[in-house]
Design a protein around this motif. Structure first.
Motif, PDB file in Angstrom:
ATOM      1  N   UNK A 332       0.838  -1.203   0.000  1.00  0.00           N
ATOM      2  CA  UNK A 332       0.000   0.000   0.000  1.00  0.00           C
ATOM      3  C   UNK A 332       0.875   1.256   0.000  1.00  0.00           C
ATOM      4  N   UNK A 333       1.894   1.278   0.868  1.00  0.00           N
ATOM      5  CA  UNK A 333       2.776   2.454   0.956  1.00  0.00           C
ATOM      6  C   UNK A 333       3.518   2.681  -0.357  1.00  0.00           C
ATOM      7  N   UNK A 334       4.062   1.607  -0.932  1.00  0.00           N
ATOM      8  CA  UNK A 334       4.791   1.747  -2.205  1.00  0.00           C
ATOM      9  C   UNK A 334       3.877   2.270  -3.320  1.00  0.00           C
ATOM     10  N   UNK A 335       2.659   1.751  -3.388  1.00  0.00           N
ATOM     11  CA  UNK A 335       1.744   2.168  -4.459  1.00  0.00           C
ATOM     12  C   UNK A 335       1.356   3.629  -4.306  1.00  0.00           C
ATOM     13  N   UNK A 340       5.806   1.513  -8.246  1.00  0.00           N
ATOM     14  CA  UNK A 340       4.930   0.421  -8.651  1.00  0.00           C
ATOM     15  C   UNK A 340       5.622  -0.935  -8.716  1.00  0.00           C
ATOM     16  N   UNK A 341       6.896  -0.954  -9.107  1.00  0.00           N
ATOM     17  CA  UNK A 341       7.619  -2.226  -9.137  1.00  0.00           C
ATOM     18  C   UNK A 341       7.725  -2.824  -7.744  1.00  0.00           C
ATOM     19  N   UNK A 342       8.098  -1.988  -6.778  1.00  0.00           N
ATOM     20  CA  UNK A 342       8.191  -2.454  -5.385  1.00  0.00           C
ATOM     21  C   UNK A 342       6.815  -2.874  -4.852  1.00  0.00           C
ATOM     22  N   UNK A 343       5.777  -2.119  -5.249  1.00  0.00           N
ATOM     23  CA  UNK A 343       4.429  -2.443  -4.792  1.00  0.00           C
ATOM     24  C   UNK A 343       3.998  -3.820  -5.297  1.00  0.00           C
ATOM     25  N   UNK A 344       4.263  -4.102  -6.585  1.00  0.00           N
ATOM     26  CA  UNK A 344       3.907  -5.412  -7.145  1.00  0.00           C
ATOM     27  C   UNK A 344       4.594  -6.542  -6.395  1.00  0.00           C
ATOM     28  N   UNK A 345       5.871  -6.362  -6.120  1.00  0.00           N
ATOM     29  CA  UNK A 345       6.624  -7.402  -5.406  1.00  0.00           C
ATOM     30  C   UNK A 345       6.042  -7.626  -4.012  1.00  0.00           C
ATOM     31  N   UNK A 346       5.719  -6.529  -3.324  1.00  0.00           N
ATOM     32  CA  UNK A 346       5.182  -6.639  -1.962  1.00  0.00           C
ATOM     33  C   UNK A 346       3.831  -7.345  -1.962  1.00  0.00           C
ATOM     34  N   UNK A 347       2.929  -6.952  -2.861  1.00  0.00           N
ATOM     35  CA  UNK A 347       1.611  -7.588  -2.905  1.00  0.00           C
ATOM     36  C   UNK A 347       1.714  -9.064  -3.293  1.00  0.00           C
ATOM     37  N   UNK A 348       2.605  -9.404  -4.244  1.00  0.00           N
ATOM     38  CA  UNK A 348       2.755 -10.794  -4.654  1.00  0.00           C
ATOM     39  C   UNK A 348       3.326 -11.632  -3.520  1.00  0.00           C
ATOM     40  N   UNK A 349       4.279 -11.054  -2.777  1.00  0.00           N
ATOM     41  CA  UNK A 349       4.838 -11.766  -1.617  1.00  0.00           C
ATOM     42  C   UNK A 349       3.763 -12.001  -0.565  1.00  0.00           C
ATOM     43  N   UNK A 350       2.892 -10.999  -0.369  1.00  0.00           N
ATOM     44  CA  UNK A 350       1.787 -11.156   0.580  1.00  0.00           C
ATOM     45  C   UNK A 350       0.866 -12.290   0.158  1.00  0.00           C
ATOM     46  N   UNK A 351       0.529 -12.350  -1.148  1.00  0.00           N
ATOM     47  CA  UNK A 351      -0.337 -13.432  -1.643  1.00  0.00           C
ATOM     48  C   UNK A 351       0.308 -14.791  -1.411  1.00  0.00           C
ATOM     49  N   UNK A 352       1.588 -14.922  -1.760  1.00  0.00           N
ATOM     50  CA  UNK A 352       2.301 -16.201  -1.580  1.00  0.00           C
ATOM     51  C   UNK A 352       2.314 -16.612  -0.105  1.00  0.00           C
ATOM     52  N   UNK A 353       2.528 -15.628   0.775  1.00  0.00           N
ATOM     53  CA  UNK A 353       2.566 -15.930   2.209  1.00  0.00           C
ATOM     54  C   UNK A 353       1.173 -16.328   2.707  1.00  0.00           C
ATOM     55  N   UNK A 372      -8.010  -9.117  -1.890  1.00  0.00           N
ATOM     56  CA  UNK A 372      -7.651  -7.691  -1.783  1.00  0.00           C
ATOM     57  C   UNK A 372      -6.296  -7.427  -2.439  1.00  0.00           C
ATOM     58  N   UNK A 373      -5.356  -8.341  -2.226  1.00  0.00           N
ATOM     59  CA  UNK A 373      -4.031  -8.184  -2.845  1.00  0.00           C
ATOM     60  C   UNK A 373      -4.115  -8.338  -4.367  1.00  0.00           C
ATOM     61  N   UNK A 374      -4.920  -9.289  -4.824  1.00  0.00           N
ATOM     62  CA  UNK A 374      -5.090  -9.478  -6.273  1.00  0.00           C
ATOM     63  C   UNK A 374      -5.686  -8.216  -6.893  1.00  0.00           C
ATOM     64  N   UNK A 375      -6.679  -7.623  -6.227  1.00  0.00           N
ATOM     65  CA  UNK A 375      -7.284  -6.381  -6.731  1.00  0.00           C
ATOM     66  C   UNK A 375      -6.251  -5.245  -6.769  1.00  0.00           C
ATOM     67  N   UNK A 376      -5.439  -5.156  -5.700  1.00  0.00           N
ATOM     68  CA  UNK A 376      -4.418  -4.112  -5.656  1.00  0.00           C
ATOM     69  C   UNK A 376      -3.423  -4.277  -6.805  1.00  0.00           C
ATOM     70  N   UNK A 377      -3.048  -5.513  -7.105  1.00  0.00           N
ATOM     71  CA  UNK A 377      -2.145  -5.770  -8.224  1.00  0.00           C
ATOM     72  C   UNK A 377      -2.797  -5.366  -9.558  1.00  0.00           C
ATOM     73  N   UNK A 378      -4.076  -5.662  -9.690  1.00  0.00           N
ATOM     74  CA  UNK A 378      -4.796  -5.321 -10.930  1.00  0.00           C
ATOM     75  C   UNK A 378      -4.876  -3.796 -11.099  1.00  0.00           C
ATOM     76  N   UNK A 379      -5.078  -3.093 -10.006  1.00  0.00           N
ATOM     77  CA  UNK A 379      -5.156  -1.630 -10.067  1.00  0.00           C
ATOM     78  C   UNK A 379      -3.829  -1.022 -10.486  1.00  0.00           C
ATOM     79  N   UNK A 380      -2.734  -1.646 -10.072  1.00  0.00           N
ATOM     80  CA  UNK A 380      -1.405  -1.123 -10.426  1.00  0.00           C
ATOM     81  C   UNK A 380      -1.141  -1.298 -11.923  1.00  0.00           C
ATOM     82  N   UNK A 381      -1.519  -2.443 -12.444  1.00  0.00           N
ATOM     83  CA  UNK A 381      -1.251  -2.746 -13.847  1.00  0.00           C
ATOM     84  C   UNK A 381      -2.328  -2.157 -14.762  1.00  0.00           C
TER      85      UNK A 381
END
Length: 381
Positions: A332-335, A340-353, A372-381
């Protein structure tokens, strides 16, 4: 005092008047908790020193034996009487006198019926009559009435007096005492937060943190401090206008830092437990930074929590929901900062965890977090 009463109020170990806290054995005989700790062994067969009945204390501390508060109050009344202080008080509305137990009952009844002004008056009388843990609870109840009556300017003074008494008598406290005062103060802070009286709420939390630090059980001390951090996170969610944000910026973040520092300074505690609780405090702090738009500070705090957990838990770190939550907040903070690159990595790591976490309360919560993380990733892209 007659001879039979004197015998009932005498500890069979030290042969002196029972000292608080007083514990009741399964056979209903009583003794000082300090004396019980000296003679009883956990997990072994023990005998009552009065009737010699055998019993076993489970693998918990002697402090978990039930406390005889009725007997403690009787001793308080007796000691007041010896000091030429009457244990009865006169009602203002009638020529009646009430003993202490009746006054406690009346005060509780008035609070239930929302007659807080009457309750406050009775509690102030009680405050002059009681000592120790009971006095702490009376002062806490006075503060609760003041909050309900919106006389919040007097609350910090009353709670500071409560903390002073608690520090002086902390050896008398058992877990239920700490828990009740912690809950009451937390509820007061939340009530003040709902009114957006943020400074008053933070003042209550500051005094509560002081009290938590006095708990001699390191594990319970840390757990209570984490509750304080979570309450601060709850308070920031009530803030709607910019002036109140300034109040939290001025006082709230310094208190959150104090809480994390206090947890970090606790010694003689298992490292896994301490790491997890400290990371929870940092996560709460990071959430507050995000909520009030301090995204750079949020990134620093969440990164610290993540590094602590990775160092402590190694490859098992992904099994903890807290690890995913920190990456989620980091995303959220990165986005917000358009990183955006850091935000994608953070959200994907959250999903994996989240997919590997074992401590979900239920499957629905897990699915909602992942979505929620999937939606955040979609909003970034």
């Amino acid at each position: 005092m007659n001879e039979q009463m004197q015998e009932e109020l005498t500890c069979p170990i030290c042969l002196e008047m029972l000292k608080k806290p007083i514990v009741a054995l399964p056979c209903q005989h009583n003794l000082c908790r300090a004396c019980a700790a000296d003679i009883f062994k956990e997990g072994q067969s023990n005998r009552c020193p009065t009737c010699r009945v055998s019993f076993q204390i489970p693998n918990v501390t002697v402090s978990h034996l039930p406390r005889n508060r009725t007997l403690e109050n009787l001793i308080d009344i007796h000691l007041k009487s010896k000091a030429n202080l009457t244990p009865v008080l006169t009602s203002e509305s009638a020529n009646e006198t009430y003993e202490l137990p009746k006054l406690f009952e009346m005060a509780a009844s008035y609070q239930r019926e929302s007659e807080y002004e009457k309750a406050k008056k009775i509690l102030k009388r009680l405050d002059e009559q009681v000592v120790g843990v009971t006095k702490c609870q009376v002062k806490t109840d006075i503060a609760k009435c003041l909050v309900r009556l919106e006389e919040t300017e007097h609350v910090p003074q009353v709670l500071q007096q409560m903390v002073n008494v608690a520090v002086k008598h902390k050896e008398e406290f058992v877990e239920e005492d700490w828990n009740k005062i912690l809950k009451d103060c937390r509820d007061m802070a939340v009530k003040l937060g709902e009114r957006e009286d943020i400074i008053a709420a933070i003042n209550v939390m500051h005094l509560l943190v002081q009290l938590c630090k006095e708990n001699s059980d390191p594990r319970r001390c840390i757990e209570q401090l984490v509750v304080c951090a979570a309450t601060m996170q709850e308070l920031v969610a009530f803030i709607k206008n910019s002036k109140k944000k300034d109040d939290f910026n001025s006082f709230g973040f310094s208190l959150l830092q104090e809480i994390s520092g206090a947890v970090e300074n606790v010694t003689n505690i298992e490292s896994h437990f301490k790491c997890r609780q400290l990371s929870r405090c940092l996560k709460c702090t990071g959430f507050c930074y995000n909520r009030l738009f301090h995204y750079q500070e949020s990134i620093k705090v969440h990164q610290r929590a993540i590094h602590l957990m990775e160092f402590e838990y190694k490859k098992d770190v992904v099994l903890y929901r807290l690890y995913g939550l920190c990456h989620n907040n980091l995303g959220v903070a990165y986005s917000k900062l358009k990183m955006l690159g850091n935000a994608k990595t953070a959200f994907q790591t959250a999903i994996d965890a989240y997919q590997q976490v074992l401590d979900w309360d239920n499957e629905t919560d897990k699915i909602e977090r992942i979505n929620l993380c999937i939606k955040a990733l979609a909003d970034i892209t």
